[in-house]
Design a protein around this motif. Structure first.
Motif, PDB file in Angstrom:
ATOM      1  N   GLY A  57      36.651  34.774  37.225  1.00 33.41           N
ATOM      2  CA  GLY A  57      36.570  35.940  36.350  1.00 33.41           C
ATOM      3  C   GLY A  57      37.325  37.106  36.921  1.00 33.41           C
ATOM      4  O   GLY A  57      38.466  36.997  37.366  1.00 33.41           O
ATOM      5  N   SER A  58      36.658  38.245  36.947  1.00 35.49           N
ATOM      6  CA  SER A  58      37.285  39.491  37.411  1.00 35.49           C
ATOM      7  C   SER A  58      37.192  39.612  38.930  1.00 35.49           C
ATOM      8  O   SER A  58      36.476  38.865  39.589  1.00 35.49           O
ATOM      9  N   ASN A 119      43.776  35.841  36.151  1.00 35.97           N
ATOM     10  CA  ASN A 119      42.902  35.386  35.055  1.00 35.97           C
ATOM     11  C   ASN A 119      43.088  36.212  33.785  1.00 35.97           C
ATOM     12  O   ASN A 119      42.133  36.555  33.098  1.00 35.97           O
TER      13      ASN A 119
END
Length: 176
Positions: A57-58, A119
């Motif tokens: 993710g982040s 991402n």
């Protein structure tokens, strides 16, 4: 050691007293300064690739940005819930951006930033890698594409209500 400086990618045995986590910086340790360090090797590109974190993710938390950065801060409240402050990542795109930025209170400072995509999210962090700074401060202002690299990214201590994200090192096969 023999009195020489430790360099990026050197593999060094460092005697430690104990873990010394500080908030989200859980990797911190207290170094035993009574015992000499010993260099045992130098990392290969294969070791760097295998040590790269698999981020789904982040980078910690997205959405907070400084004036010239992008997704380059984490609120102190969120940072206090995190369990780590160092990552080795593989960006899908990377550009080094060199230019002047106005300083608070007047004047300006020339900075090297890394603008990259991970991402599907775009980031823009200040680079603190001295080798990269020297190389790119010698260049004119502008953007410079970088292929096939890894970034060591870090999350600084909380200051003024936020922890700043930064690029501590840019590693390319040619640097090894």
């Amino acid at each position: 050691m023999d009195g020489s400086s430790v360099d990026l990618l050197d593999i060094v045995t460092v005697p430690m007293h104990a873990p010394a986590p500080a908030g989200h910086q859980t990797e911190n340790h207290q170094i035993d300064d009574r015992v000499h360090w010993s260099k045992v090797g130098r990392a290969t590109w294969e070791q760097i690739v295998s040590a790269t974190d698999d981020i789904k993710g982040s980078l910690w938390s997205d959405g907070d940005s400084s004036r010239y950065g992008r997704n380059d801060k984490v609120s102190g409240f969120i940072a206090e819930t995190l369990n780590g402050s160092l990552l080795l990542i593989e960006p899908s795109q990377l550009e080094i951006v060199v230019g002047s930025e106005p300083k608070w209170g007047g004047g300006s400072v020339r900075r090297v930033r890394a603008r990259f995509v991970l991402n599907g999210t775009t980031y823009n962090f200040v680079v603190t890698d001295p080798w990269i700074e020297r190389r790119f401060f010698a260049s004119p202002d502008g953007s410079f594409g970088v292929e096939g690299s890894r970034l060591c990214v870090g999350l600084a201590e909380i200051s003024n209500g936020a922890a700043v994200k930064l690029v501590a090192a840019i590693i390319k096969p040619s640097r090894i």
